[in-house]
Design a protein around this motif. Structure first.
Motif, PDB file in Angstrom:
ATOM      1  N   PRO A  12     -34.331 -62.867  91.581  1.00 17.92           N
ATOM      2  CA  PRO A  12     -34.256 -61.425  91.819  1.00 17.92           C
ATOM      3  C   PRO A  12     -33.919 -61.108  93.284  1.00 17.92           C
ATOM      4  CG  PRO A  12     -36.186 -61.948  90.522  1.00 17.92           C
ATOM      5  CD  PRO A  12     -35.636 -63.245  91.027  1.00 17.92           C
ATOM      6  N   ILE A  13     -33.068 -60.106  93.460  1.00 17.04           N
ATOM      7  CA  ILE A  13     -32.603 -59.698  94.780  1.00 17.04           C
ATOM      8  C   ILE A  13     -33.062 -58.272  95.078  1.00 17.04           C
ATOM      9  CG2 ILE A  13     -30.531 -59.229  96.179  1.00 17.04           C
ATOM     10  CD1 ILE A  13     -30.944 -62.200  95.630  1.00 17.04           C
ATOM     11  N   ASP A  14     -33.479 -58.042  96.312  1.00 20.12           N
ATOM     12  CA  ASP A  14     -33.764 -56.700  96.805  1.00 20.12           C
ATOM     13  C   ASP A  14     -32.421 -56.154  97.281  1.00 20.12           C
ATOM     14  OD1 ASP A  14     -34.259 -54.487  98.440  1.00 20.12           O
ATOM     15  OD2 ASP A  14     -36.219 -55.251  99.054  1.00 20.12           O
ATOM     16  N   PHE A  15     -31.870 -55.188  96.573  1.00 25.59           N
ATOM     17  CA  PHE A  15     -30.519 -54.710  96.849  1.00 25.59           C
ATOM     18  C   PHE A  15     -30.420 -53.930  98.159  1.00 25.59           C
ATOM     19  CE2 PHE A  15     -30.624 -55.247  92.218  1.00 25.59           C
ATOM     20  CZ  PHE A  15     -29.651 -56.227  92.131  1.00 25.59           C
ATOM     21  N   ARG A  16     -31.538 -53.434  98.670  1.00 28.67           N
ATOM     22  CA  ARG A  16     -31.494 -52.713  99.945  1.00 28.67           C
ATOM     23  C   ARG A  16     -31.242 -53.646 101.121  1.00 28.67           C
ATOM     24  NH1 ARG A  16     -36.493 -48.934  98.647  1.00 28.67           N
ATOM     25  NH2 ARG A  16     -37.151 -50.949  97.928  1.00 28.67           N
ATOM     26  N   ASN A  17     -31.935 -54.793 101.136  1.00 26.57           N
ATOM     27  CA  ASN A  17     -31.756 -55.694 102.285  1.00 26.57           C
ATOM     28  C   ASN A  17     -30.969 -56.957 101.937  1.00 26.57           C
ATOM     29  OD1 ASN A  17     -33.570 -57.428 101.056  1.00 26.57           O
ATOM     30  ND2 ASN A  17     -35.285 -56.841 102.369  1.00 26.57           N
ATOM     31  N   LYS A  18     -30.519 -57.060 100.683  1.00 24.36           N
ATOM     32  CA  LYS A  18     -29.686 -58.189 100.225  1.00 24.36           C
ATOM     33  C   LYS A  18     -30.391 -59.542 100.373  1.00 24.36           C
ATOM     34  CE  LYS A  18     -25.932 -55.664  99.579  1.00 24.36           C
ATOM     35  NZ  LYS A  18     -25.569 -55.181  98.322  1.00 24.36           N
ATOM     36  N   CYS A  19     -31.703 -59.543 100.254  1.00 27.32           N
ATOM     37  CA  CYS A  19     -32.484 -60.786 100.305  1.00 27.32           C
ATOM     38  C   CYS A  19     -33.186 -60.992  98.974  1.00 27.32           C
ATOM     39  CB  CYS A  19     -33.544 -60.721 101.407  1.00 27.32           C
ATOM     40  SG  CYS A  19     -32.850 -60.732 103.057  1.00 27.32           S
ATOM     41  N   ASN A  20     -33.483 -62.246  98.665  1.00 28.91           N
ATOM     42  CA  ASN A  20     -34.225 -62.483  97.425  1.00 28.91           C
ATOM     43  C   ASN A  20     -35.648 -61.987  97.580  1.00 28.91           C
ATOM     44  OD1 ASN A  20     -36.185 -64.764  97.942  1.00 28.91           O
ATOM     45  ND2 ASN A  20     -34.286 -65.739  98.627  1.00 28.91           N
ATOM     46  N   ARG A  21     -36.282 -61.740  96.463  1.00 31.18           N
ATOM     47  CA  ARG A  21     -37.634 -61.188  96.458  1.00 31.18           C
ATOM     48  C   ARG A  21     -38.722 -62.247  96.598  1.00 31.18           C
ATOM     49  NH1 ARG A  21     -38.269 -55.766  93.598  1.00 31.18           N
ATOM     50  NH2 ARG A  21     -36.197 -54.880  93.844  1.00 31.18           N
ATOM     51  N   GLY A  22     -38.314 -63.495  96.657  1.00 26.22           N
ATOM     52  CA  GLY A  22     -39.287 -64.551  96.909  1.00 26.22           C
ATOM     53  C   GLY A  22     -39.805 -65.244  95.661  1.00 26.22           C
ATOM     54  N   TYR A  23     -39.169 -65.003  94.530  1.00 24.13           N
ATOM     55  CA  TYR A  23     -39.555 -65.702  93.304  1.00 24.13           C
ATOM     56  C   TYR A  23     -38.324 -65.874  92.433  1.00 24.13           C
ATOM     57  CZ  TYR A  23     -39.741 -60.960  91.339  1.00 24.13           C
ATOM     58  OH  TYR A  23     -39.446 -59.684  90.948  1.00 24.13           O
ATOM     59  N   ALA A  24     -38.422 -66.754  91.454  1.00 24.17           N
ATOM     60  CA  ALA A  24     -37.302 -67.011  90.549  1.00 24.17           C
ATOM     61  C   ALA A  24     -37.843 -67.342  89.163  1.00 24.17           C
ATOM     62  CB  ALA A  24     -36.452 -68.171  91.061  1.00 24.17           C
ATOM     63  N   PHE A  25     -36.973 -67.238  88.172  1.00 22.67           N
ATOM     64  CA  PHE A  25     -37.301 -67.616  86.803  1.00 22.67           C
ATOM     65  C   PHE A  25     -36.380 -68.769  86.409  1.00 22.67           C
ATOM     66  CE2 PHE A  25     -38.252 -63.120  87.184  1.00 22.67           C
ATOM     67  CZ  PHE A  25     -39.525 -63.043  86.635  1.00 22.67           C
ATOM     68  N   ILE A  26     -36.974 -69.848  85.920  1.00 18.65           N
ATOM     69  CA  ILE A  26     -36.206 -71.012  85.481  1.00 18.65           C
ATOM     70  C   ILE A  26     -36.725 -71.420  84.109  1.00 18.65           C
ATOM     71  CG2 ILE A  26     -35.567 -73.406  85.958  1.00 18.65           C
ATOM     72  CD1 ILE A  26     -36.374 -72.834  88.906  1.00 18.65           C
ATOM     73  N   ASN A  27     -35.809 -71.627  83.171  1.00 21.72           N
ATOM     74  CA  ASN A  27     -36.192 -72.151  81.866  1.00 21.72           C
ATOM     75  C   ASN A  27     -35.656 -73.573  81.757  1.00 21.72           C
ATOM     76  OD1 ASN A  27     -37.299 -71.660  79.091  1.00 21.72           O
ATOM     77  ND2 ASN A  27     -35.246 -72.392  78.613  1.00 21.72           N
ATOM     78  N   PHE A  28     -36.551 -74.526  81.607  1.00 23.35           N
ATOM     79  CA  PHE A  28     -36.164 -75.929  81.469  1.00 23.35           C
ATOM     80  C   PHE A  28     -35.887 -76.267  80.012  1.00 23.35           C
ATOM     81  CE2 PHE A  28     -38.388 -75.877  85.479  1.00 23.35           C
ATOM     82  CZ  PHE A  28     -37.620 -76.715  86.263  1.00 23.35           C
ATOM     83  N   VAL A  29     -34.930 -77.149  79.776  1.00 23.43           N
ATOM     84  CA  VAL A  29     -34.604 -77.609  78.431  1.00 23.43           C
ATOM     85  C   VAL A  29     -35.791 -78.386  77.863  1.00 23.43           C
ATOM     86  CG1 VAL A  29     -33.085 -79.110  77.077  1.00 23.43           C
ATOM     87  CG2 VAL A  29     -32.128 -77.696  78.897  1.00 23.43           C
ATOM     88  N   ASP A  30     -36.337 -79.265  78.661  1.00 27.80           N
ATOM     89  CA  ASP A  30     -37.455 -80.124  78.250  1.00 27.80           C
ATOM     90  C   ASP A  30     -38.658 -79.821  79.137  1.00 27.80           C
ATOM     91  OD1 ASP A  30     -39.289 -82.278  77.917  1.00 27.80           O
ATOM     92  OD2 ASP A  30     -37.645 -83.634  77.375  1.00 27.80           O
ATOM     93  N   TYR A  31     -39.755 -79.434  78.542  1.00 22.74           N
ATOM     94  CA  TYR A  31     -40.937 -79.058  79.312  1.00 22.74           C
ATOM     95  C   TYR A  31     -41.397 -80.167  80.264  1.00 22.74           C
ATOM     96  CZ  TYR A  31     -43.784 -81.926  76.207  1.00 22.74           C
ATOM     97  OH  TYR A  31     -44.328 -82.987  75.526  1.00 22.74           O
ATOM     98  N   ARG A  32     -41.063 -81.421  79.958  1.00 23.35           N
ATOM     99  CA  ARG A  32     -41.496 -82.531  80.812  1.00 23.35           C
ATOM    100  C   ARG A  32     -40.819 -82.511  82.178  1.00 23.35           C
ATOM    101  NH1 ARG A  32     -41.002 -86.348  75.655  1.00 23.35           N
ATOM    102  NH2 ARG A  32     -39.095 -85.143  75.663  1.00 23.35           N
ATOM    103  N   ASP A  33     -39.670 -81.846  82.284  1.00 25.42           N
ATOM    104  CA  ASP A  33     -38.990 -81.738  83.578  1.00 25.42           C
ATOM    105  C   ASP A  33     -39.735 -80.829  84.550  1.00 25.42           C
ATOM    106  OD1 ASP A  33     -36.890 -83.504  83.049  1.00 25.42           O
ATOM    107  OD2 ASP A  33     -35.720 -81.932  82.075  1.00 25.42           O
ATOM    108  N   ILE A  34     -40.616 -80.012  84.024  1.00 23.72           N
ATOM    109  CA  ILE A  34     -41.403 -79.126  84.882  1.00 23.72           C
ATOM    110  C   ILE A  34     -42.270 -79.948  85.835  1.00 23.72           C
ATOM    111  CG2 ILE A  34     -43.223 -77.373  84.907  1.00 23.72           C
ATOM    112  CD1 ILE A  34     -42.145 -76.482  82.133  1.00 23.72           C
TER     113      ILE A  34
END
Length: 99
Positions: A12-34
């Motif tokens: 996620p990006i803060d569109f006012r300052n063009k910086c990321n919000r400090g978190y991300a979402f990732i979905n792994f194919v195989d839970y073991r890669d977590i």
């Protein structure tokens, strides 16, 4: 990200300052890669970005590629430039067409 190990990534990006919000979402194919991802990144700082923030990995409220796609399907985010949208990958790791 390692090719073929994730199906969804969104920073996620803060569109006012063009910086990321400090978190991300990732979905792994195989839970073991977590486990290896967690061991590599959790608790580490982001020295490249001159930030004092420390990475802390947690589970998201919404789980799975389908759940994430549903969450964003009607979002105003999809009206933004391509670079701000979630990345969706096919099972072979290729960037998928807009779904």
């Amino acid at each position: 990200m390692v090719r073929g190990r994730s199906t969804f990534f969104y920073l996620p990006i803060d569109f006012r300052n063009k910086c990321n919000r400090g978190y991300a979402f990732i979905n792994f194919v195989d839970y073991r890669d977590i486990v290896s991802f967690h061991n590599t990144f959790n608790g580490n700082s982001w020295k490249v970005f001159r930030s004092e923030k420390i990475c802390s990995i947690t589970y998201a409220r919404i789980q799975g590629k389908e759940g994430m796609m549903k969450r964003f399907q009607n979002s105003a985010l999809l009206q933004k430039d391509q670079e701000y949208r979630p990345l969706v990958f096919s099972p072979d790791g290729q960037l998928a067409d807009d779904e």
